[in-house]
Design an enzyme around this catalytic site. Structure first.
Site, PDB file in Angstrom:
ATOM      1  N   ARG A  56     116.167  19.715  34.111  1.00  0.00           N
ATOM      2  CA  ARG A  56     117.061  19.747  35.280  1.00  0.00           C
ATOM      3  C   ARG A  56     117.968  19.031  34.068  1.00  0.00           C
ATOM      4  NH1 ARG A  56     117.847  17.325  40.828  1.00  0.00           N
ATOM      5  NH2 ARG A  56     119.229  17.411  40.241  1.00  0.00           N
ATOM      6  N   TYR A  57     117.381  18.599  32.962  1.00  0.00           N
ATOM      7  CA  TYR A  57     118.432  17.322  31.895  1.00  0.00           C
ATOM      8  C   TYR A  57     117.758  17.847  30.759  1.00  0.00           C
ATOM      9  CZ  TYR A  57     118.447  14.684  37.007  1.00  0.00           C
ATOM     10  OH  TYR A  57     118.507  14.796  37.933  1.00  0.00           O
ATOM     11  N   ARG A 116     114.700  15.740  29.164  1.00  0.00           N
ATOM     12  CA  ARG A 116     113.875  15.563  29.979  1.00  0.00           C
ATOM     13  C   ARG A 116     113.050  17.304  30.193  1.00  0.00           C
ATOM     14  NH1 ARG A 116     116.594  12.144  33.696  1.00  0.00           N
ATOM     15  NH2 ARG A 116     118.258  12.369  31.865  1.00  0.00           N
ATOM     16  N   CYS A 150      96.360  16.259  45.690  1.00  0.00           N
ATOM     17  CA  CYS A 150      96.455  14.842  45.695  1.00  0.00           C
ATOM     18  C   CYS A 150      95.211  14.437  46.416  1.00  0.00           C
ATOM     19  CB  CYS A 150      97.791  14.429  46.389  1.00  0.00           C
ATOM     20  SG  CYS A 150      99.260  14.914  45.927  1.00  0.00           S
ATOM     21  N   CYS A 197     100.775  11.899  50.933  1.00  0.00           N
ATOM     22  CA  CYS A 197     101.937  11.352  51.935  1.00  0.00           C
ATOM     23  C   CYS A 197     103.217  12.312  52.572  1.00  0.00           C
ATOM     24  CB  CYS A 197     102.698  10.944  50.814  1.00  0.00           C
ATOM     25  SG  CYS A 197     102.251  10.950  49.585  1.00  0.00           S
ATOM     26  N   CYS A 240     105.963  13.978  51.817  1.00  0.00           N
ATOM     27  CA  CYS A 240     105.939  14.177  50.597  1.00  0.00           C
ATOM     28  C   CYS A 240     106.995  15.440  50.549  1.00  0.00           C
ATOM     29  CB  CYS A 240     104.947  14.444  49.884  1.00  0.00           C
ATOM     30  SG  CYS A 240     104.931  15.897  48.613  1.00  0.00           S
ATOM     31  N   ARG A 290     106.901  17.974  47.863  1.00  0.00           N
ATOM     32  CA  ARG A 290     106.742  18.713  47.445  1.00  0.00           C
ATOM     33  C   ARG A 290     105.764  19.408  48.497  1.00  0.00           C
ATOM     34  NH1 ARG A 290     106.295  16.902  41.244  1.00  0.00           N
ATOM     35  NH2 ARG A 290     108.646  16.883  40.880  1.00  0.00           N
ATOM     36  N   ASP A 333     114.852  13.404  51.027  1.00  0.00           N
ATOM     37  CA  ASP A 333     115.578  14.501  50.760  1.00  0.00           C
ATOM     38  C   ASP A 333     115.201  15.833  51.926  1.00  0.00           C
ATOM     39  OD1 ASP A 333     116.042  14.168  48.263  1.00  0.00           O
ATOM     40  OD2 ASP A 333     114.106  15.035  47.705  1.00  0.00           O
ATOM     41  N   ASP A 386     119.212  12.765  45.863  1.00  0.00           N
ATOM     42  CA  ASP A 386     119.024  13.981  44.111  1.00  0.00           C
ATOM     43  C   ASP A 386     119.541  14.925  45.140  1.00  0.00           C
ATOM     44  OD1 ASP A 386     118.020  14.639  42.662  1.00  0.00           O
ATOM     45  OD2 ASP A 386     115.880  14.941  42.959  1.00  0.00           O
ATOM     46  N   LYS A 420     121.578  11.293  38.624  1.00  0.00           N
ATOM     47  CA  LYS A 420     120.918  10.910  40.335  1.00  0.00           C
ATOM     48  C   LYS A 420     121.999   9.905  40.632  1.00  0.00           C
ATOM     49  CE  LYS A 420     116.353  11.499  40.144  1.00  0.00           C
ATOM     50  NZ  LYS A 420     116.377  11.974  38.652  1.00  0.00           N
TER      51      LYS A 420
HETATM   52  S1  SF4 Z   1     104.685  12.223  47.316  1.00  0.00           S
HETATM   53 FE1  SF4 Z   1     103.358  14.239  47.641  1.00  0.00          FE
HETATM   54  S2  SF4 Z   1     103.078  14.600  45.142  1.00  0.00           S
HETATM   55 FE2  SF4 Z   1     103.606  13.048  45.429  1.00  0.00          FE
HETATM   56  S3  SF4 Z   1     101.186  11.639  45.670  1.00  0.00           S
HETATM   57 FE3  SF4 Z   1     102.408  11.734  47.622  1.00  0.00          FE
HETATM   58  S4  SF4 Z   1     101.773  14.090  47.957  1.00  0.00           S
HETATM   59 FE4  SF4 Z   1     101.171  13.780  46.126  1.00  0.00          FE
END
Ligand code: SF4
Length: 328
Positions: free
Chosen positions: A104-105, A108, A117, A121, A124, A126, A281, A318, A325
């Site tokens: 995106r930049y 980077r 994982c 979480c 998350c 993603r 997000d 974001d 940011k």
């Molecule tokens: S935020 Fe998402 S990608 Fe990061 S450790 Fe937690 S579950 Fe995994």
């Protein structure tokens, strides 16, 4: 709000093993990760449940509002149609260089080095993108960097790259750090929080030899700053790894300004730089964690007046259309 979990007999037995030597073995923790069945949860098909025994042991399982419990236990609100998509930023198409690699930049490049994982979480962003088709290939990444001379920093992300074996982590870091154009290799990982025993002396020493490694992690609450974390971070920092933190602002978990200030001060005390607080997000299934913008601004103002600059993170969003940011 989480339901209070009904712990399986297996989970109860595992959580009683905190004094056993294997508790300190990160691979044992991964092999014995707790899943939905261990908590009597049946409705998390959209995003699986997985948590290390270590991280689960930090939760007060009798309190549905516990800030640790809410980060790993699927809540009924996840199933509510909030009108958001799994990929509102078009991560799969926008800025894609190759599968699992995006830019995106100009300076980077980010690679999804792994798509699983140790702990999923619940907030998350993603959560809808973690599948094997999106895993980056190292050879493709190196070629992509070499074709773009402005790239000087590479983020190895996921999923969580640090649940791969030591040799694999070192192979990637070594290949990227060897490129003369690269100044920093960022390892984006939640393992310092949910699996601190992952940061063995042996791994830390190997990574430190490259003198380019920055570890970027995500502590969200002061309860996560345990003695095990303190020992792991001391190993990392003492050997020369630089550690910074990006919290996610989560309603009912860390949106109380005193809680967040306590977290930032605790991070600084342990030599972790509080770097960003991200406003959650707009991703499908996590709306119950989002805070009103006015609360984020109040939090920012409180932190600015209660913390010195080195302990005070930027509160940012974001935004897909921005090329940086965006400060709140
Ligand atoms: S935020 Fe998402 S990608 Fe990061 S450790 Fe937690 S579950 Fe995994």
């Amino acid at each position: 709000m989480c339901h209070l979990p009904k712990l399986s007999e297996r989970a109860q037995a595992l959580l009683r093993q905190q004094a056993a030597p294997e508790w300190q073995d990160w691979q044992w923790q991964l092999a014995h990760a707790l899943t939905a069945d261990d908590f009597g949860v049946t409705d998390c098909a959209a995003f699986p449940m997985r948590v290390t025994p270590y991280y689960a042991s930090l939760a007060d399982l009798t309190n549905p509002e516990d800030p640790i419990l809410r980060q790993f236990l699927a809540a009924p609100e996840e199933g509510i149609d909030d009108g958001f998509s799994a990929d509102p930023f078009g991560e799969t198409a926008h800025a894609a260089v190759a599968p699992g690699i995006k830019q995106r930049y100009a300076d980077r490049m980010l690679a999804m080095m792994n798509v699983t994982c140790s702990t999923y979480c619940r907030h998350c962003t993603r959560r809808g993108l973690l599948d094997t088709a999106r895993r980056a290939q190292l050879e493709t990444l190196v070629e992509a960097i070499q074709a773009r001379p402005t790239v000087r920093e590479v983020l190895l992300s996921g999923g969580d790259p640090l649940i791969l074996p030591d040799d694999e982590v070192v192979r990637w870091v070594e290949a990227i750090a060897a490129l003369p154009q690269i100044d920093a290799v960022r390892l984006c990982t939640r393992t310092p929080v949910v699996l601190p025993m992952r940061w063995t002396e042996a791994l830390v020493k190997r990574l430190a030899t490259f003198e380019k490694v920055w570890v970027q992690t995500q502590f969200n609450h002061p309860k996560e700053l345990t003695p095990a974390v303190e020992a792991a971070v001391a190993r990392m920092v003492n050997h020369g790894l630089l550690v910074s933190n990006q919290s996610v602002l989560l309603r009912g978990i860390n949106d109380d300004p005193e809680v967040m200030a306590s977290l930032c001060a605790g991070l600084q005390r342990r030599r972790i730089r509080p770097y960003y607080i991200f406003v959650c997000d707009p991703i499908a299934g996590i709306s119950h964690f989002r805070t009103p913008l006015a609360d984020a601004k109040r939090l920012r103002d409180y932190l600015l007046t209660h913390l010195g600059g080195l302990a005070c993170p930027r509160v940012v969003a974001d935004l897909p259309e921005a090329n940086h940011k965006t400060d709140i």
